[in-house]
Design a protein around this motif. Sequence first.
Motif: not given
Length: 197
Positions: A42-54, A90-97
């Motif tokens: 069993s687990f729970h998700f842990e969030r950083l302060p920046s993730q809690q803000a979003q 965590a997930s990060r997406l960068t878009r390029y034209d």
Amino acid sequence: MRWTMWWAMAAVLLLGGCAGMRLIESDVNSHSQWPSGRAPGSFHFERLPSQQAQAARQDAVEAAALPALQKAGFTLAAPGTTPEYAIQVASRLTRYDRAPWDDPYPWGWNTGLFYGGRYHRGASLGLSFYAPQPYYVQDVSVLIRDARTQRVLYETSARHDGRWADEAVRGTLFEAAMKDFPQPAISPRRVRIEIPR
């Protein structure tokens, strides 16, 4: 005439196969300190302060990661219970034209057939110009801790670059990141997973 027919049939089969599935290739890095003989639980998700803000955005990231974690043997702890593990995702997406392989000559130096761009015709001048398509780099990461001791047991990440950036791709990246859990594996390595279009 016979060769023309064979080429036409081959093109139809190729396009038909490409239309149903897409191959997601990810560069994966994993590092394990997982105790021998220990099972997921069993687990729970842990969030950083920046993730809690979003919170809404992080909800979506965790929803994308959950199937991969469940496939690896983890179960989301019920509210009010004490989980065995704390998992941070965590997930990060960068878009390029423009993609690195896009046609650098927007006025039609080549056809663009192999570069993934599109040509558009100017209505007033009757000229064709090249319009590159967006290009994305997406990263995901998973960090698994012992909930009681806070010791890091497993760390893994995956990166994909290409034309797609939908939720199915993000979920596939989490699946790739957890593919070899809990074993230590060659890092970095390429993981290939096919998903429907």
